[in-house]
Design a protein around this motif. Structure first.
Motif, PDB file in Angstrom:
ATOM      1  N   GLY A  40      82.456 125.113  59.954  1.00 17.12           N
ATOM      2  CA  GLY A  40      82.619 125.866  59.029  1.00 17.12           C
ATOM      3  C   GLY A  40      81.424 126.311  58.363  1.00 17.12           C
ATOM      4  N   GLY A  41      80.960 127.049  59.386  1.00 13.89           N
ATOM      5  CA  GLY A  41      79.350 128.564  59.620  1.00 13.89           C
ATOM      6  C   GLY A  41      80.029 128.776  60.484  1.00 13.89           C
ATOM      7  N   SER A  42      79.083 129.949  60.376  1.00 11.63           N
ATOM      8  CA  SER A  42      78.868 131.523  61.646  1.00 11.63           C
ATOM      9  C   SER A  42      78.676 130.829  62.964  1.00 11.63           C
ATOM     10  N   VAL A  43      79.611 130.642  64.182  1.00 13.54           N
ATOM     11  CA  VAL A  43      79.655 129.919  65.510  1.00 13.54           C
ATOM     12  C   VAL A  43      77.785 130.549  66.025  1.00 13.54           C
ATOM     13  N   THR A  92      75.067 130.084  64.670  1.00 20.61           N
ATOM     14  CA  THR A  92      74.107 129.812  63.981  1.00 20.61           C
ATOM     15  C   THR A  92      74.212 128.350  65.618  1.00 20.61           C
ATOM     16  N   ILE A  93      74.736 128.292  66.414  1.00 23.13           N
ATOM     17  CA  ILE A  93      75.040 127.790  66.863  1.00 23.13           C
ATOM     18  C   ILE A  93      74.645 127.932  68.256  1.00 23.13           C
ATOM     19  N   THR A  94      74.158 129.382  68.544  1.00 23.29           N
ATOM     20  CA  THR A  94      74.381 129.434  70.516  1.00 23.29           C
ATOM     21  C   THR A  94      72.761 129.008  70.872  1.00 23.29           C
ATOM     22  N   ASP A  95      72.954 128.929  72.269  1.00 22.57           N
ATOM     23  CA  ASP A  95      71.907 128.672  72.818  1.00 22.57           C
ATOM     24  C   ASP A  95      71.425 127.229  72.242  1.00 22.57           C
ATOM     25  N   ARG A  96      71.999 126.172  71.685  1.00 17.21           N
ATOM     26  CA  ARG A  96      71.907 125.269  71.149  1.00 17.21           C
ATOM     27  C   ARG A  96      72.996 124.118  71.590  1.00 17.21           C
ATOM     28  N   VAL A  97      72.140 123.181  71.506  1.00 14.38           N
ATOM     29  CA  VAL A  97      73.396 121.439  71.658  1.00 14.38           C
ATOM     30  C   VAL A  97      72.520 120.981  70.846  1.00 14.38           C
ATOM     31  N   LEU A  98      73.889 120.310  69.803  1.00 15.71           N
ATOM     32  CA  LEU A  98      73.489 119.171  68.824  1.00 15.71           C
ATOM     33  C   LEU A  98      74.548 118.164  68.900  1.00 15.71           C
ATOM     34  N   PRO A  99      73.515 116.381  67.957  1.00 16.99           N
ATOM     35  CA  PRO A  99      74.561 115.753  67.757  1.00 16.99           C
ATOM     36  C   PRO A  99      76.403 115.565  67.064  1.00 16.99           C
ATOM     37  N   VAL A 114      77.764 118.052  63.248  1.00 20.91           N
ATOM     38  CA  VAL A 114      78.770 118.486  62.305  1.00 20.91           C
ATOM     39  C   VAL A 114      79.467 117.289  61.679  1.00 20.91           C
ATOM     40  N   ALA A 115      80.235 118.360  60.293  1.00 21.11           N
ATOM     41  CA  ALA A 115      80.394 116.770  59.439  1.00 21.11           C
ATOM     42  C   ALA A 115      81.991 116.957  59.698  1.00 21.11           C
ATOM     43  N   ALA A 116      82.837 117.792  60.250  1.00 25.48           N
ATOM     44  CA  ALA A 116      84.357 117.337  60.518  1.00 25.48           C
ATOM     45  C   ALA A 116      84.236 115.857  61.474  1.00 25.48           C
ATOM     46  N   LEU A 117      82.650 116.517  62.470  1.00 25.05           N
ATOM     47  CA  LEU A 117      83.428 115.760  63.930  1.00 25.05           C
ATOM     48  C   LEU A 117      82.145 113.650  63.781  1.00 25.05           C
ATOM     49  N   ALA A 129      89.822 115.046  63.117  1.00 24.99           N
ATOM     50  CA  ALA A 129      89.099 116.089  62.631  1.00 24.99           C
ATOM     51  C   ALA A 129      89.587 117.832  62.572  1.00 24.99           C
ATOM     52  N   LEU A 130      89.580 117.842  63.584  1.00 27.58           N
ATOM     53  CA  LEU A 130      90.031 119.472  63.304  1.00 27.58           C
ATOM     54  C   LEU A 130      91.420 120.229  61.895  1.00 27.58           C
ATOM     55  N   PRO A 131      90.539 120.662  61.626  1.00 27.64           N
ATOM     56  CA  PRO A 131      91.526 121.454  60.377  1.00 27.64           C
ATOM     57  C   PRO A 131      92.895 120.956  60.640  1.00 27.64           C
ATOM     58  N   ALA A 132      93.543 120.696  59.257  1.00 30.22           N
ATOM     59  CA  ALA A 132      95.153 120.564  59.440  1.00 30.22           C
ATOM     60  C   ALA A 132      96.189 122.516  59.194  1.00 30.22           C
ATOM     61  N   ALA A 133      94.609 123.163  58.783  1.00 31.75           N
ATOM     62  CA  ALA A 133      95.456 124.586  58.128  1.00 31.75           C
ATOM     63  C   ALA A 133      95.395 125.636  59.925  1.00 31.75           C
ATOM     64  N   GLY A 134      94.557 124.969  60.289  1.00 31.30           N
ATOM     65  CA  GLY A 134      94.420 126.264  61.351  1.00 31.30           C
ATOM     66  C   GLY A 134      92.922 126.739  61.975  1.00 31.30           C
ATOM     67  N   PRO A 135      93.602 127.597  62.387  1.00 29.94           N
ATOM     68  CA  PRO A 135      92.278 128.213  62.675  1.00 29.94           C
ATOM     69  C   PRO A 135      91.510 129.347  62.139  1.00 29.94           C
ATOM     70  N   GLY A 136      92.393 129.861  61.805  1.00 33.65           N
ATOM     71  CA  GLY A 136      92.952 130.554  60.421  1.00 33.65           C
ATOM     72  C   GLY A 136      92.433 132.657  61.488  1.00 33.65           C
ATOM     73  N   PRO A 137      93.039 133.197  60.490  1.00 30.63           N
ATOM     74  CA  PRO A 137      93.376 134.521  60.912  1.00 30.63           C
ATOM     75  C   PRO A 137      92.495 135.486  61.996  1.00 30.63           C
ATOM     76  N   ALA A 138      91.340 135.700  61.022  1.00 28.79           N
ATOM     77  CA  ALA A 138      90.064 135.781  61.646  1.00 28.79           C
ATOM     78  C   ALA A 138      90.306 135.338  62.702  1.00 28.79           C
ATOM     79  N   ALA A 139      90.019 134.220  62.817  1.00 29.18           N
ATOM     80  CA  ALA A 139      89.205 133.631  64.113  1.00 29.18           C
ATOM     81  C   ALA A 139      90.310 133.951  65.263  1.00 29.18           C
ATOM     82  N   ALA A 140      91.930 134.100  64.694  1.00 30.82           N
ATOM     83  CA  ALA A 140      93.340 134.041  66.039  1.00 30.82           C
ATOM     84  C   ALA A 140      93.078 135.694  66.379  1.00 30.82           C
ATOM     85  N   ASP A 141      91.882 137.198  65.810  1.00 29.44           N
ATOM     86  CA  ASP A 141      91.437 138.258  65.954  1.00 29.44           C
ATOM     87  C   ASP A 141      90.595 138.387  66.655  1.00 29.44           C
ATOM     88  N   ALA A 142      89.248 136.749  66.789  1.00 31.42           N
ATOM     89  CA  ALA A 142      88.756 136.905  67.710  1.00 31.42           C
ATOM     90  C   ALA A 142      88.918 136.358  68.856  1.00 31.42           C
TER      91      ALA A 142
END
Length: 255
Positions: A100-103, A105-112, A116-119, A139-152
């Protein structure tokens, strides 16, 4: 510091067992693979883990699941006793839809995972690939990752497949966008920049050569992969993997 003999000449295979499974079709838009590692070490072992442009979710029995952002360089995990971990490797670029935000923001981090609300929650016992898949399915969005994710994801796949891609401007041209647009796309969805991803995959080719056991023409390989010279390749390899390539080669049998 002397090298741990358990990491040389393939000796680690006597202490660890790895398994990989293909995700269920409905999870495939998000997940690249499920994996599991079991180990048995009488004394602690420092496991060096090399980075990939993927977010990982890991589960160890009796512990809260964790989310591992993309690591910009190698990390070391201490393995001791007899234990196991089950993981899910997300496809590059798709975790933003879960986070739900820029990836970045968690680079080089380990989070419980609960951060992440979805998890929220976790898999049922016993922890295995099937229970992790059931948990993620809810937990995963039913709509899928989205077109920008597909581009990345497509841009990362292009880097992985085309060894001639050694510069960001060439990748931008190949994907039909400007360099700044490409950099923003990677920060938002991959977590690291396109320059890092290019360097990571070109250096991955070095480890493949070492694992194959063939003689390596270091000067020629450096030129082929877009490095100024052998010293440049060795410096970048050590920064990412934690040691120069000639030292890393000792991990493989017969090297």
């Amino acid at each position: 510091m002397d090298r741990d003999p358990r990491e040389l000449d393939g000796a680690w295979t006597r202490h660890q067992r790895h398994a990989f499974t293909v995700p269920a079709p409905d999870l495939a838009p998000f997940l690249a693979a499920h994996w599991a590692v079991e180990w048995d070490y009488a004394t602690p072992y420092r496991q060096k883990i090399v980075p990939y442009p993927q977010v990982q979710v890991t589960v160890r029995p009796g512990r809260e699941p964790e989310v591992h952002g993309v690591s910009s360089r190698h990390v070391v995990r201490v393995l001791e006793g007899r234990d196991r971990v089950v993981g899910a490797a997300f496809r590059p670029g798709v975790f933003r839809a879960v986070l739900g935000g820029s990836v970045s923001t968690i680079t080089d981090r380990v989070l419980p995972a609960s951060a992440v609300a979805a998890l929220a929650g976790g898999p049922d016992e016993p922890v295995d690939a099937e229970s992790v898949q059931r948990w993620l399915r809810g937990a995963l969005p039913a709509a899928g990752p989205g077109p920008a994710a597909a581009d990345a994801e497509a841009a990362v796949a292009l880097v992985a497949a085309d060894r001639d891609l050694t510069r960001v401007d060439r990748l931008a041209a190949a994907t039909g966008v400007g360099v700044r647009t490409l950099q923003r796309l990677f920060a938002e969805h991959v977590g690291v920049g396109p320059k890092w991803v290019i360097r990571r995959y070109r250096l991955h080719e070095v480890t493949e050569r070492l694992a194959a056991g063939d003689p390596v023409d270091w000067a020629g390989l450096a030129a082929d992969l877009g490095f100024a010279d052998q010293a440049h390749l060795s410096r970048d390899f050590a920064a990412l993997f934690g040691e120069p390539p000639t030292t890393w080669a000792r991990r493989y049998p017969g090297r």
